[in-house]
Design a protein around this motif. Structure first.
Motif, short mmCIF file in Angstrom:
data_model
loop_
_atom_site.label_atom_id
_atom_site.label_comp_id
_atom_site.label_asym_id
_atom_site.label_seq_id
_atom_site.Cartn_x
_atom_site.Cartn_y
_atom_site.Cartn_z
N GLY A 66 -141.18 -46.70 4.18
CA GLY A 66 -141.05 -45.46 4.93
C GLY A 66 -142.11 -45.42 6.05
N TYR A 67 -142.46 -44.23 6.44
CA TYR A 67 -143.44 -44.13 7.56
C TYR A 67 -144.09 -42.75 7.56
N HIS A 68 -145.33 -42.71 8.04
CA HIS A 68 -145.97 -41.44 8.39
C HIS A 68 -145.38 -40.95 9.71
N ARG A 69 -145.16 -39.69 9.83
CA ARG A 69 -144.54 -39.16 11.04
C ARG A 69 -145.38 -39.46 12.28
N ARG A 70 -146.70 -39.32 12.18
CA ARG A 70 -147.56 -39.59 13.34
C ARG A 70 -147.55 -41.08 13.69
N CYS A 71 -147.51 -41.94 12.67
CA CYS A 71 -147.44 -43.37 12.94
C CYS A 71 -146.14 -43.73 13.65
N TYR A 72 -145.03 -43.11 13.18
CA TYR A 72 -143.74 -43.38 13.79
C TYR A 72 -143.70 -42.91 15.25
N GLN A 73 -144.25 -41.72 15.49
CA GLN A 73 -144.28 -41.20 16.86
C GLN A 73 -145.10 -42.09 17.78
N HIS A 74 -146.20 -42.61 17.27
CA HIS A 74 -147.06 -43.48 18.09
C HIS A 74 -146.40 -44.84 18.33
N PHE A 75 -145.84 -45.43 17.27
CA PHE A 75 -145.31 -46.79 17.37
C PHE A 75 -144.05 -46.86 18.23
N THR A 76 -143.26 -45.81 18.24
CA THR A 76 -142.01 -45.82 19.00
C THR A 76 -142.14 -45.12 20.36
#
Length: 383
Positions: A66-76
């Motif tokens: 899965g993913y942390h929401r902040r990590c996903y926002q940063h990575f994408t």
């Protein structure tokens, strides 16, 4: 579950992938891959762990990730990816010994051991050392030591005391900025033995504005230098008490009658002392006329009609106002004055124009107009 793109130092709930979020993550992996950053390491690990391939076909979501929401926002974040790609594109390889030599010289001059440790006695071209062009240009440019200009503090302090405080503020004098700059230059030479000829009027004016807020710098039309004067403080006038008669107003006579004193019958004396504002007004008018006369053609033997074209309009009207020949306050045209005064006023104006141009070589005296009965104003009146 664990975050498969942990690039932000934060804890929180793990969100499961959907098909949409997984495909966006997968496309971002190949955008980050190959860059020199933390996100690139995460992308390389994802390719190895999940056996990702750069294809258009969607792939199933692996289990247990899965993913942390902040990590996903940063990575994408597409903007962050583009910025990272631009930074990488600016990094170029050393391709010749000239650039390598300049970097080594700059590092040795700055005694920068962090750079010397990697490039000294090494072949940067063979090692494939990279650099950003802007960083390389800034690091290797020759840094010039700025020479501090003298401020003439001793001379400036004396200048402010003798000229600004004493003459402009206390004596309410009016001076040109050009004149102040020349005085300051002379004082700097005599007091400190320094050459202040390059100390511009702009610098001196800025310094005076900072230290003396009461100074006024007035720009005149057609005058290259500003006038400098101090605003006079508002004086509160004490009204005279007219209710009490003066001791000498009435003097009793021996017969008991009062006789008016001589002072009561004398005509009151008019106070003709000008105020600082009036002085500045007169001085400003004089400077304006001086400029107009300097721009006017040199006086010559001319007729009456030609004399009006030589004499400045402002001067002719001023003289007419002074002698009371006209009360028309205009500079749009020559004021109308009586015919018997016209030639006399014109003669006075030509005399002033001749005196203003006295430094120029004149072959003949310019005030001879075509009127044999006209009195030449510069002659002495016979006794």
């Amino acid at each position: 579950m664990k975050c498969c793109m942990h690039v932000v130092d934060s804890d929180g709930p793990i969100t499961s992938f959907t098909n949409t979020s997984w495909e966006k993550f997968r496309s971002s992996v190949f955008l980050w891959k190959g860059l020199n950053c933390r996100e690139s390491a995460v992308a390389e690990d994802a390719v190895q762990t999940f056996q990702l391939e750069e294809s258009q076909d969607p792939t199933p979501v692996p289990n247990g990730i899965g993913y942390h929401r902040r990590c996903y926002q940063h990575f994408t974040n597409v903007t962050k990816i583009r910025r990272a790609q631009m930074r990488e594109e600016k990094a170029v390889l050393f391709n010749n010994a000239v650039t390598e030599g300049k970097l080594l010289q700059a590092a040795e001059k700055n005694d920068d051991h962090t750079i010397l440790l990697h490039i000294k006695d090494e072949d940067c071209v063979a090692l494939g050392v990279q650099y950003h062009r802007s960083c390389y240009r800034e690091y290797t440019r020759k840094k010039t030591t700025k020479v501090e200009e003298p401020t003439f503090d001793v001379s400036y302090k004396m200048f402010c005391e003798r000229i600004i405080r004493q003459r402009l503020i206390n004596n309410q004098e009016v001076m040109k900025m050009e004149q102040l700059q020349k005085i300051f230059t002379v004082m700097a030479t005599s007091i400190e033995g320094l050459d202040a000829s390059d100390y511009s009027e702009v610098k001196l004016k800025s310094r005076l504005r900072r230290d003396f807020h009461q100074l006024v710098f007035q720009t005149l039309k057609r005058c290259p230098s500003q006038l400098v004067f101090a605003e006079s403080p508002t004086e509160t006038e004490t009204p005279m008490d007219t209710t009490q008669p003066s001791p000498a107003a009435e003097q009793p006579s021996q017969s008991g009658e009062t006789t008016p004193s001589n002072s009561a019958t004398e005509e009151k004396t008019v106070d003709l002392h000008t105020t600082p504002e009036e002085t500045r007004t007169l001085y400003t008018a004089a400077l304006l006329l001086k400029t107009l006369l300097s721009d006017a053609p040199p006086p010559q033997d001319v007729s009456v009609n030609e004399g009006l074209t030589v004499v400045p309009l402002e001067l002719f009207n001023l003289v007419s106002w002074v002698i009371g020949a006209s009360e028309e306050p205009t500079l749009e045209h020559t004021v109308n004055i009586p015919d018997d005064l016209h030639l006399k006023v014109l003669s006075v104006c030509q005399d002033i124009a001749y005196l203003a141009s006295r430094d120029q070589k004149q072959s003949v005296c310019p005030w001879h107009l075509e009127d044999e009965n006209l009195h030449v104003t510069l002659r002495t009146k016979p006794s």
